[in-house]
Scaffold this motif. Structure first.
Motif, PDB file in Angstrom:
ATOM      1  N   GLU A 174      -3.224   4.230  -8.361  1.00 48.41           N
ATOM      2  CA  GLU A 174      -3.134   2.780  -8.549  1.00 48.41           C
ATOM      3  C   GLU A 174      -1.691   2.303  -8.392  1.00 48.41           C
ATOM      4  O   GLU A 174      -1.436   1.273  -7.753  1.00 48.41           O
ATOM      5  N   GLU A 175      -0.770   3.028  -8.972  1.00 48.83           N
ATOM      6  CA  GLU A 175       0.641   2.643  -8.897  1.00 48.83           C
ATOM      7  C   GLU A 175       1.128   2.667  -7.446  1.00 48.83           C
ATOM      8  O   GLU A 175       1.830   1.746  -7.000  1.00 48.83           O
ATOM      9  N   GLN A 200      -0.326  -0.276  -5.605  1.00 51.44           N
ATOM     10  CA  GLN A 200       0.343  -1.523  -5.969  1.00 51.44           C
ATOM     11  C   GLN A 200       1.706  -1.632  -5.297  1.00 51.44           C
ATOM     12  O   GLN A 200       2.102  -2.703  -4.823  1.00 51.44           O
ATOM     13  N   PHE A 236       2.444  -4.579  -2.722  1.00 48.34           N
ATOM     14  CA  PHE A 236       3.512  -5.531  -3.019  1.00 48.34           C
ATOM     15  C   PHE A 236       4.558  -5.527  -1.909  1.00 48.34           C
ATOM     16  O   PHE A 236       5.091  -6.571  -1.529  1.00 48.34           O
TER      17      PHE A 236
END
Length: 627
Positions: free
Chosen positions: A154-155, A158, A162
């Protein structure tokens, strides 16, 4: 079970997976060299074990949302296997991109993120608790290593998202256009033409009715009927509330006392005003000495017309109205309140404080509940005895007499109506029963239905096929239907003629006088708020052209509406706050997700993918068929 796939929770769940379901089959080569490798994206492998764990979690989550167990057939019918694998392939694509671009997440940052995540804390806790964290993981079928691996994915996702679309801004022109579209207001003047405007309508000539009936005889077709015998064994049928002692009732009350608390309720009156200025003027009258009852009368209403009822706070549909009403003193009017549908004034005429119901108030319900719970166990025992009796040659009538159960006999169509076109009463679990009965053979043996701790035995004694009816059989009904249809034809023609007159310059007031109807006005109508008098079709038609636009549409209860746009107000978009910001955020999110999805799809194709379809079919129980 398949119907569960069409429920709102299921659609929401599938919608959330749409972004992950990318690149499915793009550049894929069916088959894989390793028996445990289900799919690959570039150098990243997705094993059968990873898929099975993810598939199980998704199945369990969806089962909780739709309120029933998700069967393998149902999961395949909604594409859950492909969507789960699509999500894993998206993760694998991110892993490849991270390796290629040097993206990474340190163990320290990952640990700190987990410790700071409020969703991983016990309710009300201010800090991370490892025991609660372990319990949470166990409830979701995960261990710590699995969760950390998921969190790392998930990190990385993201970071990548981004970096690609973070900080995306939307052109002000686009936001303004959407804002104006949503908030453009119109004043509409309209006429409602009812059936009285085209009556009397005489009976049709025989040849006219005969010709019309030939074109509509399918509407009068006699449906298939089935004569059925039904025997239901339910907890209620064998429950004996009188056998429950007062001591049992008292103990259950003490155990469940919290659920008998009744929240505060208020009887709320609501006066609606088309504009904030009108509401402010009414509030000024109250301050000058006018009564709320006088305002109700001024609005041409009665107290019961503006009464929302006796409601708990969570039953008031509009949050702004609930907040204001539950802050008022008894019989004290409110200041103008901006609700979802306009500006309102409120008054509370009755307050019932929160309280806990006494044992005497709820004892009958508790007694029934205890008896019903005990009866659920008895139902299983009686079920076996009934099955033994039927296997021994007993009829449903004999079984009903022996076990003191009610036998229901009826001749019914698939909709649950009898030969008199009236609903048949007394059929247990009617929808499921009729579905089964109309799929069964006449005189055949049928397995009992098992529904909500109950069992239903049924026989189909006779089948009467559906058929077309002769006009003489339904002549009275046909005349009524023809008359209704003719009324609509005449109303439509009258409304269309009025539209032509309006376009030719005839004032709407003159048309109203000729037709002996009133000109009605709907002010401040928007696409979102609408207007009850115009209906959805009327509002859509009202936004079909500029000021002066006229149209005729179907109204409620078989009426026709002729409308004219009297005024168009294009609002000025506020700068930097409120709805404009929400619109900009929604557009930016949607555009960003779309761009990110396209990027991952292109990356997947560049890396190359494989899917072992045979292994996937075996994992989801689909044989060798491609799903």
């Amino acid at each position: 079970m398949r119907r569960g796939a069409n429920t709102l929770p299921a659609k929401i769940f599938l919608g959330l997976l749409t972004l992950s379901f990318i690149g499915w089959g793009v550049g894929s080569r069916l088959g894989a060299s390793h028996s445990d490798t289900l799919a690959t994206v570039g150098d990243t492998k997705i094993t059968l074990g990873e898929f099975q764990r993810a598939y199980q979690r998704q199945s369990q989550a969806l089962s909780r949302q739709i309120g029933q167990a998700l069967t393998p057939d149902m999961a395949r019918s909604i594409g859950l296997p492909q969507q789960t694998l699509g999500a894993l392939m998206a993760d694998a694509t991110v892993a490849n991109m991270a390796a290629a671009t040097g993206l990474g997440v340190s163990d320290e940052r990952l640990a700190q993120g987990i410790a700071d995540d409020p969703q991983l804390r016990a309710p009300g806790a201010q800090s991370f608790n490892r025991d609660y964290f372990a319990q949470l993981l166990n409830q979701n079928g995960m261990n710590e290593a699995m969760f950390i691996a998921e969190r790392r994915k998930e990190e990385l996702s993201q970071q990548l998202a981004f970096g690609l679309v973070g900080g995306l801004t939307v052109p002000k022109t686009m936001v303004g256009a959407i804002y104006r579209y949503q908030n453009e207001a119109r004043d509409i003047r309209y006429l409602t033409l009812a059936r009285a405007q085209v009556e009397p309508i005489g009976k049709p000539a025989d040849d006219v009715l005969a010709k019309w009936y030939e074109e509509h005889k399918g509407e009068f077709r006699a449906p298939e009927f089935r004569a059925i015998e039904v025997l239901a064994l339910t907890p209620d049928a064998v429950a004996d509330p009188s056998a429950v002692t007062d001591e049992e009732v008292s103990r259950e009350y003490e155990r469940t006392k919290d659920q008998y608390g009744a929240p505060e309720q208020r009887r709320i009156q609501q006066l609606f005003y088309a504009t904030p200025e009108e509401a402010a003027a009414a509030a000024a009258k109250l301050k000058a000495g006018a009564s709320f009852d006088q305002l109700i009368a001024d609005a041409g209403s009665k107290p019961e017309d503006v009464d929302l009822g006796l409601l708990a706070r969570d039953k008031v549909l509009d949050p702004a109205v609930a907040e204001a009403a539950f802050g008022l003193a008894l019989d004290t009017p409110s200041e103008p309140v901006k609700s979802s549908f306009g500006t309102v004034l409120l008054r509370v005429t009755e307050i019932q404080p929160a309280h806990t119901k006494t044992l005497s108030e709820v004892a009958p319900d508790i007694r029934k509940a205890i008896a019903a719970k005990a009866a659920e166990r008895s139902v299983l025992e009686v079920h076996d005895e009934v099955e033994d009796a039927l296997a021994g040659g007993a009829t449903l009538q004999e079984v009903a007499s022996r076990f003191k159960l009610k036998l229901v006999t009826a001749e019914v169509d698939p909709e649950g109506n009898g030969t008199d076109d009236q609903p048949v009463a007394g059929l247990p679990d009617q929808a499921e029963l009729l579905k089964a009965a109309f799929a069964a053979d006449e005189g055949g043996e049928n397995e009992p239905l098992s529904i909500n701790h109950s069992f239903i035995w049924y026989n189909v004694a006779k089948v009467t096929p559906g058929r077309e009816r002769a006009l003489d059989e339904v002549k009275d009904k046909a005349i009524v239907a023809w008359t209704d249809a003719e009324a609509q034809v005449r109303l439509t023609a009258k409304a269309d003629e009025m539209v032509k007159d309006l376009k030719a310059g005839t004032p709407i007031d003159a048309l109203a006088g000729t037709a002996s109807v009133e000109v009605e006005t709907a002010s401040g109508v928007t696409r979102q708020a609408g207007d009850a008098g115009l209906g959805a079709d009327g509002v859509n038609a009202a936004f079909g052209g500029p000021k002066g636009h006229v149209a005729a549409v179907a109204g409620p209860d078989g009426t026709r509406i002729v409308l004219e746009v009297a005024e168009v107000v294009n609002p000025t978009m506020p700068e930097g706050a409120g709805e404009a910001v929400d619109i900009a955020d929604r557009i930016a999110t949607a555009v960003g997700q779309g761009l990110y999805g396209q990027y991952l799809a292109a990356a997947q194709e560049e890396f190359g993918t494989t899917v072992n379809q045979s292994l996937l079919n075996a994992a989801i129980g689909a044989g060798n068929a491609s799903n």
